[in-house]
Design a protein around this motif. Sequence first.
Motif, PDB file in Angstrom:
ATOM      1  N   UNK A  28      79.923 -34.119  12.886  1.00  0.00           N
ATOM      2  CA  UNK A  28      80.093 -35.310  13.723  1.00  0.00           C
ATOM      3  C   UNK A  28      80.760 -36.376  12.877  1.00  0.00           C
ATOM      4  N   UNK A  29      81.894 -36.901  13.354  1.00  0.00           N
ATOM      5  CA  UNK A  29      82.698 -37.797  12.521  1.00  0.00           C
ATOM      6  C   UNK A  29      83.333 -38.884  13.374  1.00  0.00           C
ATOM      7  N   UNK A  30      83.376 -40.099  12.828  1.00  0.00           N
ATOM      8  CA  UNK A  30      84.063 -41.184  13.515  1.00  0.00           C
ATOM      9  C   UNK A  30      85.522 -40.803  13.757  1.00  0.00           C
ATOM     10  N   UNK A  31      86.040 -41.194  14.922  1.00  0.00           N
ATOM     11  CA  UNK A  31      87.410 -40.820  15.274  1.00  0.00           C
ATOM     12  C   UNK A  31      88.427 -41.297  14.243  1.00  0.00           C
ATOM     13  N   UNK A  32      88.181 -42.473  13.672  1.00  0.00           N
ATOM     14  CA  UNK A  32      89.144 -43.027  12.712  1.00  0.00           C
ATOM     15  C   UNK A  32      89.195 -42.225  11.412  1.00  0.00           C
ATOM     16  N   UNK A  33      88.162 -41.423  11.147  1.00  0.00           N
ATOM     17  CA  UNK A  33      88.098 -40.655   9.907  1.00  0.00           C
ATOM     18  C   UNK A  33      88.629 -39.233  10.047  1.00  0.00           C
ATOM     19  N   UNK A  39      89.777 -30.728   5.546  1.00  0.00           N
ATOM     20  CA  UNK A  39      89.274 -29.358   5.613  1.00  0.00           C
ATOM     21  C   UNK A  39      89.804 -28.668   6.865  1.00  0.00           C
ATOM     22  N   UNK A  40      90.501 -27.571   6.670  1.00  0.00           N
ATOM     23  CA  UNK A  40      91.019 -26.789   7.798  1.00  0.00           C
ATOM     24  C   UNK A  40      90.421 -25.386   7.719  1.00  0.00           C
ATOM     25  N   UNK A  41      89.465 -25.134   8.587  1.00  0.00           N
ATOM     26  CA  UNK A  41      88.773 -23.853   8.604  1.00  0.00           C
ATOM     27  C   UNK A  41      88.639 -23.376  10.041  1.00  0.00           C
ATOM     28  N   UNK A  42      88.764 -22.082  10.242  1.00  0.00           N
ATOM     29  CA  UNK A  42      88.610 -21.536  11.593  1.00  0.00           C
ATOM     30  C   UNK A  42      87.207 -21.740  12.123  1.00  0.00           C
ATOM     31  N   UNK A  43      86.238 -21.822  11.204  1.00  0.00           N
ATOM     32  CA  UNK A  43      84.844 -21.950  11.615  1.00  0.00           C
ATOM     33  C   UNK A  43      84.395 -23.406  11.715  1.00  0.00           C
ATOM     34  N   UNK A  44      85.319 -24.343  11.617  1.00  0.00           N
ATOM     35  CA  UNK A  44      84.962 -25.761  11.645  1.00  0.00           C
ATOM     36  C   UNK A  44      85.234 -26.368  13.015  1.00  0.00           C
ATOM     37  N   UNK A  45      84.221 -27.044  13.541  1.00  0.00           N
ATOM     38  CA  UNK A  45      84.359 -27.791  14.797  1.00  0.00           C
ATOM     39  C   UNK A  45      84.041 -29.255  14.509  1.00  0.00           C
ATOM     40  N   UNK A  46      84.959 -30.153  14.894  1.00  0.00           N
ATOM     41  CA  UNK A  46      84.729 -31.579  14.686  1.00  0.00           C
ATOM     42  C   UNK A  46      84.277 -32.215  15.993  1.00  0.00           C
ATOM     43  N   UNK A  47      83.155 -32.910  15.933  1.00  0.00           N
ATOM     44  CA  UNK A  47      82.618 -33.622  17.095  1.00  0.00           C
ATOM     45  C   UNK A  47      83.002 -35.092  16.951  1.00  0.00           C
ATOM     46  N   UNK A  48      83.948 -35.584  17.768  1.00  0.00           N
ATOM     47  CA  UNK A  48      84.399 -36.976  17.620  1.00  0.00           C
ATOM     48  C   UNK A  48      83.307 -37.963  18.038  1.00  0.00           C
ATOM     49  N   UNK A  49      83.159 -39.023  17.254  1.00  0.00           N
ATOM     50  CA  UNK A  49      82.206 -40.099  17.535  1.00  0.00           C
ATOM     51  C   UNK A  49      82.984 -41.398  17.669  1.00  0.00           C
ATOM     52  N   UNK A  50      82.660 -42.185  18.674  1.00  0.00           N
ATOM     53  CA  UNK A  50      83.369 -43.439  18.923  1.00  0.00           C
ATOM     54  C   UNK A  50      83.349 -44.342  17.696  1.00  0.00           C
ATOM     55  N   UNK A  55      80.199 -49.732  12.566  1.00  0.00           N
ATOM     56  CA  UNK A  55      79.415 -50.839  12.012  1.00  0.00           C
ATOM     57  C   UNK A  55      78.051 -50.306  11.559  1.00  0.00           C
ATOM     58  N   UNK A  56      77.548 -50.761  10.398  1.00  0.00           N
ATOM     59  CA  UNK A  56      76.283 -50.224   9.879  1.00  0.00           C
ATOM     60  C   UNK A  56      75.128 -50.243  10.876  1.00  0.00           C
ATOM     61  N   UNK A  57      74.971 -51.329  11.631  1.00  0.00           N
ATOM     62  CA  UNK A  57      73.867 -51.405  12.599  1.00  0.00           C
ATOM     63  C   UNK A  57      74.057 -50.362  13.696  1.00  0.00           C
ATOM     64  N   UNK A  58      75.298 -50.233  14.199  1.00  0.00           N
ATOM     65  CA  UNK A  58      75.570 -49.241  15.240  1.00  0.00           C
ATOM     66  C   UNK A  58      75.411 -47.823  14.693  1.00  0.00           C
ATOM     67  N   UNK A  59      75.770 -47.634  13.433  1.00  0.00           N
ATOM     68  CA  UNK A  59      75.608 -46.322  12.803  1.00  0.00           C
ATOM     69  C   UNK A  59      74.135 -45.946  12.713  1.00  0.00           C
TER      70      UNK A  59
END
Length: 275
Positions: A28-33, A39-50, A55-59
């Motif tokens: 799970x990764x912020x969209x901006x990151x 990392x490019x792997x066939x077994x990797x799935x990225x879950x976009x997070x808004x 912001x630290x509080x929102x995180x």
Amino acid sequence: YDNGKSGIAEYTRQMVTALCAQNTVSIAMLKKDISEFPVEQNRLQIVPVSNLFAHPVMSILWHIFLLPLLAFKRRYDWVILPAINRRMGLWYPKPTIGIAHDLSQFSVDQKYDLFRTLYVKFLLPICTRNLTHIIAISHNTKRDLTRFWNIPSDKMSVQYNGYDHARYNAIEDSEEFNVLAHYQLENPYLIYVSRIEHPGKNHVRLIDAFDALDDALTKDRSLVFAGGDWNGAEQVKAHAANARKANQIRFLGYVPVENLPVLYRQADLMVFPSL
């Protein structure tokens, strides 16, 4: 993920690469990151997070309320938290491993503001109750987890940080001096690699130590800092400007990881000013 410009970012990259060798991994990764994650792997799935959760509080809110729901909804076997000294949730529906890098905020006064200090000292210890296991990156961190968070020893194990064997080695290449020329490193130098942060990273203490060394030892040598500016960077640079050996202190800014092996190899000394 800190835009890929931190030690925890590098740890996450290497961990995901290793896990993908034998497992399907979701991160799970912020969209901006996402564009910064190499990392490019066939077994990797990225879950976009808004990016609203940057912001630290929102995180904090995302980790407490949304991450458990994400883990519940998807058919994961395990949840891995790459830095429990920064973020955790209150509960998890799946077995969960937390990785602890340090509890330096207990040893360094005024490392964080009041809110983050209260969060680390009072909320995060509560969050550890639902972790299945904790990995500490050193015995010192393990001792601190017991001392400050009252975590039983049998719930933890120590796994030292590794390194990228393909990147870090003793073999010089023809491009070495091009890198040194790029950073205008003409004289022998001592190097400390860390984001420029005060008081958490001890830059000021290292500047004082360099100043205190006999001039015969530091003659024609530079003290080089490699790392981007963070909280308190202006204080570090002001201290360096007022140092007795100010003209021998260099700030390179953020250094891409591909250039770090050269800077380590060509240095007279690598310094790690830990308390």
